[in-house]
Design a protein around this motif. Structure first.
Motif, PDB file in Angstrom:
ATOM      1  N   HIS A  85       0.881  -1.170   0.000  1.00 44.37           N
ATOM      2  CA  HIS A  85       0.000   0.000   0.000  1.00 44.37           C
ATOM      3  C   HIS A  85       0.915   1.215   0.000  1.00 44.37           C
ATOM      4  N   PHE A  86       0.528   2.284  -0.700  1.00 42.58           N
ATOM      5  CA  PHE A  86       1.477   3.345  -0.977  1.00 42.58           C
ATOM      6  C   PHE A  86       1.306   4.613  -0.138  1.00 42.58           C
ATOM      7  N   SER A  87       0.530   4.540   0.915  1.00 40.30           N
ATOM      8  CA  SER A  87       0.413   5.714   1.783  1.00 40.30           C
ATOM      9  C   SER A  87       0.044   5.274   3.198  1.00 40.30           C
ATOM     10  N   LYS A  88       0.318   6.140   4.143  1.00 42.86           N
ATOM     11  CA  LYS A  88      -0.020   5.864   5.537  1.00 42.86           C
ATOM     12  C   LYS A  88      -1.532   5.765   5.674  1.00 42.86           C
ATOM     13  N   MET A  89      -1.993   4.775   6.415  1.00 39.72           N
ATOM     14  CA  MET A  89      -3.434   4.623   6.602  1.00 39.72           C
ATOM     15  C   MET A  89      -3.960   5.705   7.530  1.00 39.72           C
ATOM     16  N   THR A  90      -5.140   6.211   7.229  1.00 40.75           N
ATOM     17  CA  THR A  90      -5.760   7.233   8.056  1.00 40.75           C
ATOM     18  C   THR A  90      -6.401   6.580   9.283  1.00 40.75           C
ATOM     19  N   VAL A  91      -6.736   7.432  10.246  1.00 37.60           N
ATOM     20  CA  VAL A  91      -7.415   6.939  11.449  1.00 37.60           C
ATOM     21  C   VAL A  91      -8.734   6.282  11.072  1.00 37.60           C
ATOM     22  N   GLU A  92      -9.429   6.889  10.113  1.00 41.30           N
ATOM     23  CA  GLU A  92     -10.720   6.337   9.689  1.00 41.30           C
ATOM     24  C   GLU A  92     -10.546   4.973   9.027  1.00 41.30           C
ATOM     25  N   GLU A  93      -9.507   4.831   8.199  1.00 38.38           N
ATOM     26  CA  GLU A  93      -9.267   3.548   7.525  1.00 38.38           C
ATOM     27  C   GLU A  93      -8.936   2.449   8.543  1.00 38.38           C
ATOM     28  N   LEU A  94      -8.120   2.795   9.524  1.00 39.96           N
ATOM     29  CA  LEU A  94      -7.770   1.817  10.563  1.00 39.96           C
ATOM     30  C   LEU A  94      -9.009   1.404  11.354  1.00 39.96           C
ATOM     31  N   ARG A  95      -9.858   2.373  11.653  1.00 41.68           N
ATOM     32  CA  ARG A  95     -11.088   2.073  12.383  1.00 41.68           C
ATOM     33  C   ARG A  95     -11.991   1.178  11.548  1.00 41.68           C
ATOM     34  N   ASP A  96     -12.079   1.475  10.234  1.00 42.07           N
ATOM     35  CA  ASP A  96     -12.924   0.665   9.351  1.00 42.07           C
ATOM     36  C   ASP A  96     -12.402  -0.773   9.256  1.00 42.07           C
ATOM     37  N   VAL A  97     -11.086  -0.931   9.207  1.00 44.92           N
ATOM     38  CA  VAL A  97     -10.490  -2.276   9.137  1.00 44.92           C
ATOM     39  C   VAL A  97     -10.804  -3.048  10.412  1.00 44.92           C
ATOM     40  N   GLU A  98     -10.619  -2.393  11.553  1.00 41.57           N
ATOM     41  CA  GLU A  98     -10.953  -3.040  12.838  1.00 41.57           C
ATOM     42  C   GLU A  98     -12.404  -3.470  12.870  1.00 41.57           C
ATOM     43  N   ASN A  99     -13.280  -2.567  12.480  1.00 41.18           N
ATOM     44  CA  ASN A  99     -14.712  -2.872  12.505  1.00 41.18           C
ATOM     45  C   ASN A  99     -15.062  -4.024  11.562  1.00 41.18           C
ATOM     46  N   PHE A 100     -14.410  -4.043  10.390  1.00 42.90           N
ATOM     47  CA  PHE A 100     -14.654  -5.106   9.407  1.00 42.90           C
ATOM     48  C   PHE A 100     -14.293  -6.465  10.010  1.00 42.90           C
ATOM     49  N   VAL A 101     -13.109  -6.552  10.615  1.00 44.84           N
ATOM     50  CA  VAL A 101     -12.666  -7.824  11.196  1.00 44.84           C
ATOM     51  C   VAL A 101     -13.580  -8.228  12.355  1.00 44.84           C
TER      52      VAL A 101
END
Length: 871
Positions: A599-615
């Motif tokens: 992945h070519f950029s630092k993940m945002t806080v929102e993206e990290l939260r979305d990944v956590e929620n998805f899992v």
């Protein structure tokens, strides 16, 4: 015949000889502790030679990617200076595992070379093993000699010594005599002057080995002795690049179409011509070779790094960068621009290059940029070393430090020093280098005894997917000794419930219990050549009895939670960030999981939260494990299973599905996602260009995480007098703190102004210098401001102020610039010397410098010393 036709002709020939054509294995090895990289065509098939597994077909042919840059087979320093050594090369090979032997191997090699490729028989020589007079006491390979007489005149069959004509995979293991085929591509005039047979195996650039036929018939034991293998095997390797040189009527591998597109691109980028100047030619050959090695390594999952296999790749790339820097005048990244040409040329035969093109370019460019900064820093340091040298010879220790600490290459240092009229002590440098290498060898040295065979068991069975406890027998064992772990024992069972480290998952721990209740603990489980090896400190007393093998259930369960979570995490990242996300590495422990991905950029806080929620949504959905074993690879891929680049898969694979997540995986997993309990990301960071890393926890570790956070929250709330809105209360405190800091800063400024008025009257003249040394009650920032304010009002000013802050001593020295120039005073030198009084040190610029120390009682001594010095 172009290179692609040459490769396909070889594979088609052996396909017609009833060989299975297999794709090249990944170049980076993950389950062989004896090798970092595949360094020969036989390396991926070691388990077949050792009898640890059975191939689907006893006849195999392939074109294998190989890398020779470390250990016994190391061609790195020759690359670029001659025309036929490479770091990465393709090894065309045909293999027989207990099927055909010398007669067929020799006949087919001769048929392919002379009848299919139409190589003139009169330019070929062959060698056979002449026997040895050492402890092996082996006789000449008369069998091979007699077979060769059917195809070539005896004056072209040469007898070779043990070094050239006896092949061994290492200090132990399968080995045997070999028969090499050499080609003489010199001009007729040269051949008339010197007989070709005298140049065989003499490193002549136009009389080179083209194919090696190895007859595996012995096993080398730990004590050095040989024993006959139960089955005889054929292992051949033909250098693809050298074959192209011969068939395309060239005198250099680099003049073939394997390399010419890369060389033309380098000429275009650097505005240098190949073939006009030796130094430029060497540099272009180095770069065109090294970019292949680095690109294939990254495609196979090995990124440049500071240790292990990653360090080797970084070293290769940096060698290419410094040749471009030194001889092609390139002080900006450019090697990454060659990847496009490489993919166009080799992407059809090796699709992993196409799939990983963007990643390869990004990683190489970042590595180039980083090392060019290192070179600039090294040049600055080297200039300083030269400026302060007391003679024309520089200490070898300084050259070594420049290489070891700053990564500045020794040969580049040598070149620059010679240009400036300097030399360095090479003996001293070699001594330091050998000391370092010796320490590294001793730290990693591993000695192993021969295996003691208790039960002949052809193939070990893993039962750990279905049970954590079973009765086993020890089939063989050996003692191993290392500096790190001391004396250990490796045990092999007929069947095992212990998962051997692999696919990122750690090996199981547990214990063996004999029929008398005595226990031996299994400290780790590793895989070596497809066999699970169990490590223990002690050898069981009743080693021939049956044992109950029990896996540590708690550790296995926690590990399974983390491994299953990596599958869900992978799915989440592709869903939320995009299909470009691919797994680039993982580490699954009992306490945490680590997942590397493209992945070519630092993940945002929102993206990290979305990944956590998805899992966590999949965990709450209670998805059951759907496992399929021994599924044909093609069928698994058709069903949507995700295969990872750089992994070696067999014809039959295991698939793991949780809902829509389906992957090829040999690891262990929970029976239901609900067992994971909860998933929590604890960090997200960069690993390399285009590679990010997530670290996360599950189950018990999350419970501990929430428990610790909850305790910290109530402790904080208690400190805030149990405020109903602790966040708001904390914000109020921060605002109050900011306001108070501003008030304190203003008070300190006012205090400094008052002190400045008092200090003006205390400045005295000593030898034409306005001098003041005094202990003050100010912080370092306040003292610095005070120094420069007084400096703007007084000429020829010399100040030394001392202060005590939080139990530490501070010395600040200010000297007017005209004093620095006229009297040669240097504040940095002075504070370094005065720092001894406060048991510290420091430095800075000639006109202002500071020192810190742990002894405030020494401040007055420093103040007195500087006055005496000035007087």
């Amino acid at each position: 015949m172009n290179s692609q036709d040459i490769r396909s002709t070889f594979l088609d020939f052996f396909k017609n000889k009833k060989h299975s054509i297999v794709p090249s294995a990944p170049m980076v090895l993950k389950d062989d502790p004896t090798l970092m990289f595949v360094n020969s065509g036989m390396a991926p098939f070691k388990e077949y030679f050792l009898g640890n597994a059975q191939p689907k077909n006893n006849r195999i042919a392939d074109s294998q990617k190989c890398l020779r840059v470390s250990g016994k087979h190391n061609d790195l320093e020759e690359v670029g200076y001659d025309t036929y050594h490479h770091t990465l090369f393709e090894m065309l090979g045909n293999w027989s595992f207990g099927d055909y032997f010398k007669k067929e191997a020799i006949a087919w090699a001769w048929e392919l070379l002379t009848e299919v490729y139409k190589i003139d028989k009169d330019i070929l020589y062959v060698t056979v093993f002449e026997g040895s007079d050492d402890a092996d006491n082996l006789g000449m390979d008369t069998e091979a000699y007699d077979i060769w007489k059917e195809y070539i005149s005896e004056d072209r069959i040469l007898k070779g010594n043990k070094k050239d004509n006896f092949w061994e995979m290492g200090d132990q293991g399968p080995c045997g005599p070999c028969s090499e085929i050499h080609v003489d591509i010199r001009s007729a005039e040269e051949k008339a002057k010197v007989d070709g047979k005298s140049l065989v195996n003499e490193d002549h650039p136009q009389v080179v080995e083209i194919w090696n036929l190895v007859f595996m018939q012995y096993n080398r034991k730990a004590d050095g002795s040989l024993e006959e293998l139960p089955n005889k095997h054929i292992d051949t390797g033909m250098g693809f690049e050298r074959l192209c040189m011969v068939l395309q009527n060239k005198t250099s591998n680099y003049d073939t179409d394997v390399f010419t597109p890369l060389i033309r691109e380098i000429e275009t980028i650097t505005h240098k011509d190949y073939g006009k100047e030796d130094k430029v030619d060497v540099a272009i050959r180095v770069i065109s070779d090294h970019v292949r090695a680095v690109a294939f390594s990254i495609a196979d999952g090995q990124l440049p790094s500071n240790n292990g296999a990653g360090y080797v790749i970084r070293r290769i790339l940096r060698r290419a960068v410094r040749y471009g820097f030194t001889f092609l005048d390139k002080n900006e990244p450019f090697i990454y621009r060659l990847v496009n040409v490489l993919v166009e040329k080799m992407g059809q035969a090796f699709p992993e290059l196409k799939a990983q093109k963007q990643l390869i370019e990004n990683v190489i460019k970042e590595e180039e940029t980083s090392f060019l900064r290192t070179l600039e820093q090294g040049l600055t340091i080297l200039d300083r070393i030269v400026e302060t040298a007391k003679g024309i010879e520089i200490s070898g220790s300084k050259v070594f430090e420049l290489k070891d600490t700053y990564g500045f290459p020794e040969d580049l240092t040598d070149l620059i020093l010679r240009e400036k009229g300097f030399t360095y002590n090479k003996e001293d440098y070699k001594k330091r280098l050998e000391e370092q290498q010796s320490r590294g060898r001793k730290a990693s040295e591993l000695k192993s005894d021969d295996w003691t065979i208790l039960i002949e068991d052809e193939e070990q069975e893993f039962v750990g997917y279905d049970t954590l406890e079973t009765n086993v027998k020890i089939t063989k064992y050996r003692k191993v000794t290392s500096k790190k772990d001391g004396e250990m024992y490796q045990l092999v069972f007929n069947l095992t419930p212990f998962y051997a480290e692999g696919g990122g998952q750690v090996g199981d721990k547990g214990y063996l219990e004999d029929q008398h209740g005595d226990v031996v603990y299994i400290l780790d489980t590793k895989k070596e050549n497809n066999v699970a090896i169990h490590l223990t400190k002690n050898l069981p007393a009743n080693i021939t009895e049956k044992f109950k093998a029990t896996v540590d259930a708690k550790q296995r369960y926690r590990t399974e939670c983390n491994h299953t979570a990596t599958h869900l995490l992978h799915q989440a990242l592709r869903e939320i960030l995009g299909d470009h996300v691919e797994q680039k590495g993982s580490a699954v422990h009992s306490k945490y999981l680590r997942f590397d991905f493209s992945h070519f950029s630092k993940m945002t806080v929102e993206e990290l939260r979305d990944v956590e929620n998805f899992v966590n949504a999949r965990i709450e959905s209670k998805l059951p494990l759907q496992e399929q074993r021994n599924v044909p690879m093609e069928k698994a891929l058709e069903e949507g299973a995700m295969a990872l680049f750089g992994e070696k898969y067999g014809d039959a694979v295991r698939t793991i599905r949780f809902g829509q997540s389906i992957e090829l995986c040999g690891g262990t997993h929970v029976n239901n996602t609900a067992d994971i309990w909860h998933f929590k990301i604890v960090s997200e960071s960069a690993v390399a260009a285009g590679i990010r890393r997530i670290e996360a926890i599950t189950n018990d570790a999350v419970k501990s995480y929430f428990h610790d956070n909850n305790r910290a929250f109530f402790e904080m709330k208690d400190l805030l007098n149990n405020a109903k809105e602790p966040v708001k209360a904390l914000q109020n405190l921060q605002e109050e703190n900011t306001a108070l800091k501003k008030q304190i800063e203003q008070l300190l400024k006012d205090k400094a102004q008052n002190i400045k008025g008092q200090l003006k009257s205390e400045i005295k003249e000593i030898n034409g210098v306005n001098f003041l040394a005094k202990k003050l009650d100010l912080d370092a920032s306040g003292i610095k401001d005070l120094c420069f304010e007084l400096g703007s009002q007084f000429d020829n000013l010399f100040l030394l102020f001392g202060a005590e802050n939080n139990g530490k001593a501070i010395l600040s020295c200010y000297i007017s610039k005209n004093l620095v120039e006229s009297k040669g005073l240097n504040a940095g030198t002075i504070v370094r010397e005065l720092g001894k009084h406060i048991q510290g040190g420091g430095g800075g610029q000639p006109f202002f410098a500071t020192a810190g120390g742990k002894n405030p009682d020494g401040i007055n001594a420093a103040l007195s010393a500087v006055e005496a010095y000035l007087a």
